[in-house]
Design a protein around this motif. Sequence first.
Motif, PDB file in Angstrom:
ATOM      1  N   ALA A 301      -6.987   6.227 -11.102  1.00 27.75           N
ATOM      2  CA  ALA A 301      -6.534   5.560 -10.024  1.00 27.75           C
ATOM      3  C   ALA A 301      -7.085   4.044  -9.998  1.00 27.75           C
ATOM      4  O   ALA A 301      -6.271   3.137  -9.829  1.00 27.75           O
ATOM      5  CB  ALA A 301      -6.501   5.964  -8.705  1.00 27.75           C
ATOM      6  N   ARG A 310       0.670  -0.084  -5.934  1.00 31.71           N
ATOM      7  CA  ARG A 310       0.630   1.019  -5.190  1.00 31.71           C
ATOM      8  C   ARG A 310       1.646   1.889  -5.094  1.00 31.71           C
ATOM      9  O   ARG A 310       1.737   3.228  -5.278  1.00 31.71           O
ATOM     10  CB  ARG A 310       0.181   0.536  -3.877  1.00 31.71           C
ATOM     11  CG  ARG A 310      -1.083   0.127  -3.266  1.00 31.71           C
ATOM     12  CD  ARG A 310      -1.718  -1.080  -4.241  1.00 31.71           C
ATOM     13  NE  ARG A 310      -2.589  -1.802  -3.559  1.00 31.71           N
ATOM     14  CZ  ARG A 310      -3.411  -2.540  -4.355  1.00 31.71           C
ATOM     15  NH1 ARG A 310      -3.344  -2.894  -5.537  1.00 31.71           N
ATOM     16  NH2 ARG A 310      -4.365  -3.582  -3.559  1.00 31.71           N
ATOM     17  N   LEU A 313       2.617   4.424  -8.106  1.00 33.35           N
ATOM     18  CA  LEU A 313       1.546   5.347  -8.146  1.00 33.35           C
ATOM     19  C   LEU A 313       1.933   6.315  -6.917  1.00 33.35           C
ATOM     20  O   LEU A 313       1.909   7.494  -7.232  1.00 33.35           O
ATOM     21  CB  LEU A 313       0.213   5.064  -7.742  1.00 33.35           C
ATOM     22  CG  LEU A 313      -0.338   4.327  -9.254  1.00 33.35           C
ATOM     23  CD1 LEU A 313      -1.733   3.865  -9.034  1.00 33.35           C
ATOM     24  CD2 LEU A 313      -0.553   5.389 -10.345  1.00 33.35           C
ATOM     25  N   LEU A 314       2.325   5.963  -5.791  1.00 34.51           N
ATOM     26  CA  LEU A 314       2.878   6.950  -4.939  1.00 34.51           C
ATOM     27  C   LEU A 314       4.126   7.687  -5.305  1.00 34.51           C
ATOM     28  O   LEU A 314       3.994   8.747  -5.009  1.00 34.51           O
ATOM     29  CB  LEU A 314       3.222   5.917  -3.561  1.00 34.51           C
ATOM     30  CG  LEU A 314       2.044   5.655  -2.457  1.00 34.51           C
ATOM     31  CD1 LEU A 314       2.852   4.889  -1.321  1.00 34.51           C
ATOM     32  CD2 LEU A 314       1.536   6.778  -2.049  1.00 34.51           C
ATOM     33  N   GLY A 317       2.808   9.999  -8.094  1.00 30.71           N
ATOM     34  CA  GLY A 317       1.893  10.810  -7.669  1.00 30.71           C
ATOM     35  C   GLY A 317       2.496  11.901  -6.611  1.00 30.71           C
ATOM     36  O   GLY A 317       2.477  13.194  -6.727  1.00 30.71           O
ATOM     37  N   SER A 358      -2.713   9.124  -6.197  1.00 25.66           N
ATOM     38  CA  SER A 358      -1.896   8.506  -5.239  1.00 25.66           C
ATOM     39  C   SER A 358      -2.376   8.839  -3.881  1.00 25.66           C
ATOM     40  O   SER A 358      -2.961   8.117  -3.278  1.00 25.66           O
ATOM     41  CB  SER A 358      -0.485   9.313  -5.260  1.00 25.66           C
ATOM     42  OG  SER A 358      -0.321  10.563  -5.183  1.00 25.66           O
ATOM     43  N   ILE A 362      -4.842   5.932  -1.771  1.00 19.93           N
ATOM     44  CA  ILE A 362      -3.801   4.970  -1.117  1.00 19.93           C
ATOM     45  C   ILE A 362      -3.838   4.901   0.255  1.00 19.93           C
ATOM     46  O   ILE A 362      -3.770   3.724   1.034  1.00 19.93           O
ATOM     47  CB  ILE A 362      -2.327   5.021  -1.616  1.00 19.93           C
ATOM     48  CG1 ILE A 362      -2.340   4.770  -3.156  1.00 19.93           C
ATOM     49  CG2 ILE A 362      -1.359   4.117  -0.906  1.00 19.93           C
ATOM     50  CD1 ILE A 362      -1.225   4.812  -3.890  1.00 19.93           C
TER      51      ILE A 362
END
Length: 450
Positions: A301, A310, A313-314, A317, A358, A362
């Motif tokens: 990450a 971001r 990845l959200l 994830g 994620s 985050i």
Amino acid sequence: MLRNHFTPYMITLTLFAAISGLLFGYDTGVIAGAILFLKKQFALNTFQLQIVVAIMLLGAAVGALFAGPLTDHFGRRKIIIGAALLFIIGAFTLALAQKLSHLIIGRIIVGLATGMSLIATPLYIAEIAPPKTRGFLVTCNQLFITIGILVAYISNYVFIHIQQGWRYMFGLAFIPALVQAISMLFFPETPRFLVLQHKGNKALKVLKRTRTEKTAQSELTKIQKDTKGRPVKVADLLSDKIKPAFIIAMALHIFQQITGINAIIYYAPTIFQMVGFSQAATAVLASVGIGVINVIMTFVAIYLLDRVGRKPLLDIGLAGMAFSMFAVAVSIYFQKIQGAHILSLIFTMAFVGFFAISMGPIPWLMAPEILPTKLRGKLMAVAACSNWVFNFIISATFLSLVEFFGFVITFSLFGFLSILALLFFHTAAPETKDKLLEDIKIPKLFSKEQ
Ligand code: BGC
């Protein structure tokens, strides 16, 4: 150019501030091992044991609420130091405890320290970091949380063979806390807090230590412009500028918990035993595996957050978390088939891995990024407080949920909540990569403009 991205100074400062994460992770993980001793030594029943475990989370919720106004008033750095001192007091109270009430007080103190430091540290790093490396630097705190959990799992294993081992397990936390309290005396406040205190010159000095001259000057001008004007009022919370950011910050912290991570982190050995790893030692070893995956994927990450951003990845994830939870549910459903328990282990690990890229880092990174400087401390405090409250609810109810609905439905429910989170953040969350905090715009909720 290096000076605008990484400097040894910036990295040193981040590593010392991120000791907060290490302390939180350690105190989270160590209790799992310590309760085995405490149960016998203090003749605790299940209810009392649950109190010793969970009271820390309620302490953290209260600590977070205090930390909001405190960080806005005294600054981010002093609160990190104050929390480190509390960690030291908590470590000694626990290590020297003679009765249940001492244990409870010790856990509350450690909880207060955790709540305060997990507000102050991400704020501190986010406000001092250059935009291009902010994801990397703030996520060092999450990396340290995962390392703390792993170290605790290992220390549980080491001290299990020593008489009164639990006292050392609790007491050891005082060393990193002391290192942090002393080192933070030598680091500066964040430029944004200094500007709020009308100390522009000092802010410029800090910016110059971590950026080139030119960048430092232009960033200072932006911060000053952004924080000028009348103080913010409660009514502003409802404005189009602040409300969406606050809702997203809250949602990040609540979804982080209700998608089920701590059902796994706190109960991994129990889950593995229930699904067919009959020997306790194998179940404990499997949970060390979870700790290792968590650390490794947090490194991933750290590498990716400032490169791909971001939002991707959200998306990846949360999709992975949902898939893994459903897969765990299915493999438990077919538990009787040979080897199904190995599949449950693999998918549980996959879930933790997807979380670590994620929903692990985050929320702690993006909440301070999107909240406005003038209200950052206070709003962050409310968001993080909800994180602790939901952490408490999930960890206090998970075993009962399993008893009542069974594993399959409980894990499917977590999977479903990950899908909801995916839909929400895909639509509503902004991309904050590379942007100066002052340049991050939050679109009105559910509109496409970024
Ligand atoms: C969460 C914790 C969780 C940990 C696992 C953190 O970001 O706030 O609740 O135990 O990640 O790595």
